[in-house]
Design a protein around this motif. Structure first.
Motif, PDB file in Angstrom:
ATOM      1  N   ASN A  69       0.812  -1.219   0.000  1.00  0.00           N
ATOM      2  CA  ASN A  69       0.000   0.000   0.000  1.00  0.00           C
ATOM      3  C   ASN A  69       0.843   1.265   0.000  1.00  0.00           C
ATOM      4  N   LEU A  70       2.113   1.147   0.343  1.00  0.00           N
ATOM      5  CA  LEU A  70       3.024   2.290   0.260  1.00  0.00           C
ATOM      6  C   LEU A  70       3.692   2.370  -1.108  1.00  0.00           C
ATOM      7  N   GLY A  71       3.303   1.461  -2.014  1.00  0.00           N
ATOM      8  CA  GLY A  71       3.792   1.517  -3.381  1.00  0.00           C
ATOM      9  C   GLY A  71       5.001   0.658  -3.678  1.00  0.00           C
ATOM     10  N   SER A  72       5.385  -0.214  -2.759  1.00  0.00           N
ATOM     11  CA  SER A  72       6.533  -1.072  -3.021  1.00  0.00           C
ATOM     12  C   SER A  72       6.139  -2.208  -3.956  1.00  0.00           C
ATOM     13  N   GLU A  73       7.008  -2.474  -4.904  1.00  0.00           N
ATOM     14  CA  GLU A  73       6.817  -3.616  -5.795  1.00  0.00           C
ATOM     15  C   GLU A  73       7.768  -4.748  -5.427  1.00  0.00           C
ATOM     16  N   ASP A  74       8.518  -4.563  -4.345  1.00  0.00           N
ATOM     17  CA  ASP A  74       9.474  -5.575  -3.891  1.00  0.00           C
ATOM     18  C   ASP A  74       8.746  -6.744  -3.245  1.00  0.00           C
ATOM     19  N   GLU A  75       9.370  -7.920  -3.326  1.00  0.00           N
ATOM     20  CA  GLU A  75       8.847  -9.081  -2.615  1.00  0.00           C
ATOM     21  C   GLU A  75       9.226  -8.939  -1.144  1.00  0.00           C
ATOM     22  N   VAL A  76       8.240  -8.993  -0.276  1.00  0.00           N
ATOM     23  CA  VAL A  76       8.458  -8.783   1.158  1.00  0.00           C
ATOM     24  C   VAL A  76       8.566 -10.130   1.857  1.00  0.00           C
ATOM     25  N   ASN A  77       9.699 -10.332   2.536  1.00  0.00           N
ATOM     26  CA  ASN A  77       9.947 -11.555   3.280  1.00  0.00           C
ATOM     27  C   ASN A  77      10.348 -11.210   4.701  1.00  0.00           C
ATOM     28  N   SER A  78      10.239 -12.175   5.579  1.00  0.00           N
ATOM     29  CA  SER A  78      10.694 -11.977   6.951  1.00  0.00           C
ATOM     30  C   SER A  78      12.205 -11.823   6.969  1.00  0.00           C
ATOM     31  N   PRO A  79      12.713 -10.842   7.715  1.00  0.00           N
ATOM     32  CA  PRO A  79      14.165 -10.659   7.815  1.00  0.00           C
ATOM     33  C   PRO A  79      14.793 -11.491   8.940  1.00  0.00           C
ATOM     34  N   THR A  80      14.227 -12.651   9.235  1.00  0.00           N
ATOM     35  CA  THR A  80      14.700 -13.470  10.344  1.00  0.00           C
ATOM     36  C   THR A  80      16.190 -13.760  10.243  1.00  0.00           C
ATOM     37  N   TYR A  81      16.668 -14.119   9.065  1.00  0.00           N
ATOM     38  CA  TYR A  81      18.079 -14.494   8.929  1.00  0.00           C
ATOM     39  C   TYR A  81      18.954 -13.333   8.476  1.00  0.00           C
ATOM     40  N   SER A  82      18.401 -12.432   7.695  1.00  0.00           N
ATOM     41  CA  SER A  82      19.188 -11.285   7.233  1.00  0.00           C
ATOM     42  C   SER A  82      19.217 -10.162   8.271  1.00  0.00           C
ATOM     43  N   ILE A  83      18.332 -10.185   9.213  1.00  0.00           N
ATOM     44  CA  ILE A  83      18.140  -9.212  10.292  1.00  0.00           C
ATOM     45  C   ILE A  83      17.473  -7.928   9.782  1.00  0.00           C
ATOM     46  N   VAL A  84      17.833  -7.464   8.593  1.00  0.00           N
ATOM     47  CA  VAL A  84      17.181  -6.273   8.036  1.00  0.00           C
ATOM     48  C   VAL A  84      16.996  -6.441   6.534  1.00  0.00           C
ATOM     49  N   ASN A  85      15.796  -6.077   6.063  1.00  0.00           N
ATOM     50  CA  ASN A  85      15.504  -6.031   4.635  1.00  0.00           C
ATOM     51  C   ASN A  85      15.184  -4.590   4.263  1.00  0.00           C
ATOM     52  N   GLU A  86      15.586  -4.197   3.068  1.00  0.00           N
ATOM     53  CA  GLU A  86      15.355  -2.842   2.576  1.00  0.00           C
ATOM     54  C   GLU A  86      14.344  -2.880   1.438  1.00  0.00           C
ATOM     55  N   TYR A  87      13.388  -1.955   1.475  1.00  0.00           N
ATOM     56  CA  TYR A  87      12.358  -1.873   0.453  1.00  0.00           C
ATOM     57  C   TYR A  87      12.238  -0.441  -0.048  1.00  0.00           C
ATOM     58  N   ASN A  88      11.947  -0.310  -1.329  1.00  0.00           N
ATOM     59  CA  ASN A  88      11.701   1.001  -1.923  1.00  0.00           C
ATOM     60  C   ASN A  88      10.204   1.231  -2.005  1.00  0.00           C
ATOM     61  N   THR A  89       9.777   2.420  -1.590  1.00  0.00           N
ATOM     62  CA  THR A  89       8.374   2.800  -1.718  1.00  0.00           C
ATOM     63  C   THR A  89       8.321   4.188  -2.343  1.00  0.00           C
ATOM     64  N   SER A  90       7.142   4.582  -2.735  1.00  0.00           N
ATOM     65  CA  SER A  90       6.982   5.916  -3.321  1.00  0.00           C
ATOM     66  C   SER A  90       7.255   7.017  -2.297  1.00  0.00           C
ATOM     67  N   LYS A  91       7.206   6.701  -1.010  1.00  0.00           N
ATOM     68  CA  LYS A  91       7.466   7.685   0.046  1.00  0.00           C
ATOM     69  C   LYS A  91       8.915   7.674   0.526  1.00  0.00           C
ATOM     70  N   GLY A  92       9.693   6.664   0.129  1.00  0.00           N
ATOM     71  CA  GLY A  92      11.084   6.562   0.545  1.00  0.00           C
ATOM     72  C   GLY A  92      11.427   5.154   0.999  1.00  0.00           C
ATOM     73  N   LYS A  93      12.625   5.011   1.537  1.00  0.00           N
ATOM     74  CA  LYS A  93      13.124   3.700   1.982  1.00  0.00           C
ATOM     75  C   LYS A  93      12.389   3.221   3.234  1.00  0.00           C
ATOM     76  N   VAL A  94      12.084   1.934   3.239  1.00  0.00           N
ATOM     77  CA  VAL A  94      11.524   1.278   4.416  1.00  0.00           C
ATOM     78  C   VAL A  94      12.474   0.153   4.783  1.00  0.00           C
ATOM     79  N   TYR A  95      12.863   0.111   6.039  1.00  0.00           N
ATOM     80  CA  TYR A  95      13.719  -0.952   6.550  1.00  0.00           C
ATOM     81  C   TYR A  95      12.909  -1.807   7.502  1.00  0.00           C
ATOM     82  N   HIS A  96      12.985  -3.116   7.292  1.00  0.00           N
ATOM     83  CA  HIS A  96      12.216  -4.090   8.072  1.00  0.00           C
ATOM     84  C   HIS A  96      13.207  -4.944   8.853  1.00  0.00           C
ATOM     85  N   PHE A  97      13.180  -4.803  10.160  1.00  0.00           N
ATOM     86  CA  PHE A  97      14.117  -5.496  11.043  1.00  0.00           C
ATOM     87  C   PHE A  97      13.437  -6.659  11.754  1.00  0.00           C
ATOM     88  N   ASP A  98      14.213  -7.672  12.051  1.00  0.00           N
ATOM     89  CA  ASP A  98      13.806  -8.750  12.950  1.00  0.00           C
ATOM     90  C   ASP A  98      14.943  -8.926  13.949  1.00  0.00           C
TER      91      ASP A  98
END
Length: 135
Positions: free
Chosen positions: A47-76
């Motif tokens: 809904n923020l406009g990201s076309e990236d595939e969103v996965n749990s960052p369980t092993y990577s600890i942080v995933n980065e996504y591009n949205t129309s509003k700016g960068k979103v970082y998803h931490f676990d």
């Protein structure tokens, strides 16, 4: 705010209400394993406009996504044992350079947020539904 959802499609209604309420760039996601933290994040990012595939960052600890509003970082932070490990991943740099940081399992870092503005979402899986509180 409080919500109760019964189907995966109900996450869309939650996201529709929460997006206009996002006033801060930090969102803490709390809930037990399988509560729906990553599912919520998938709906939110779409809904923020990201076309990236969103996965749990369980092993990577942080995933980065591009949205129309700016960068979103998803931490676990589930696997991090102490605050030093959190600082080692450079969390402050992410917080300073994001539209939004979504932090699952934030307990190891939560005390360090004192004085900062952030939102908290708690998700409880009751077995038949999800009870959600958003502040």
């Amino acid at each position: 705010m409080q919500f109760t959802i019964h189907t995966i499609e109900d996450w869309q209604k939650v996201v529709d209400i929460i997006i206009p309420e996002l006033q801060h760039n930090i969102l803490l996601l709390k809930g037990n394993l399988g509560a729906g933290k990553t599912t919520f994040t998938q709906f939110l990012l779409k809904n923020l406009g990201s076309e990236d595939e969103v996965n749990s960052p369980t092993y990577s600890i942080v995933n980065e996504y591009n949205t129309s509003k700016g960068k979103v970082y998803h931490f676990d932070l589930y696997r991090l044992k102490n605050i030093e490990e959190v600082y080692d991943i450079g969390i402050e740099e992410y917080l300073d350079n994001s539209f939004l940081c979504i932090i699952e399992w934030p307990e190891v870092y939560e005390e360090e947020l004192y004085g900062l503005n952030y939102h908290t979402m708690s998700i409880v899986n009751t077995g038949e539904s999800r009870d959600i509180t958003f502040d």
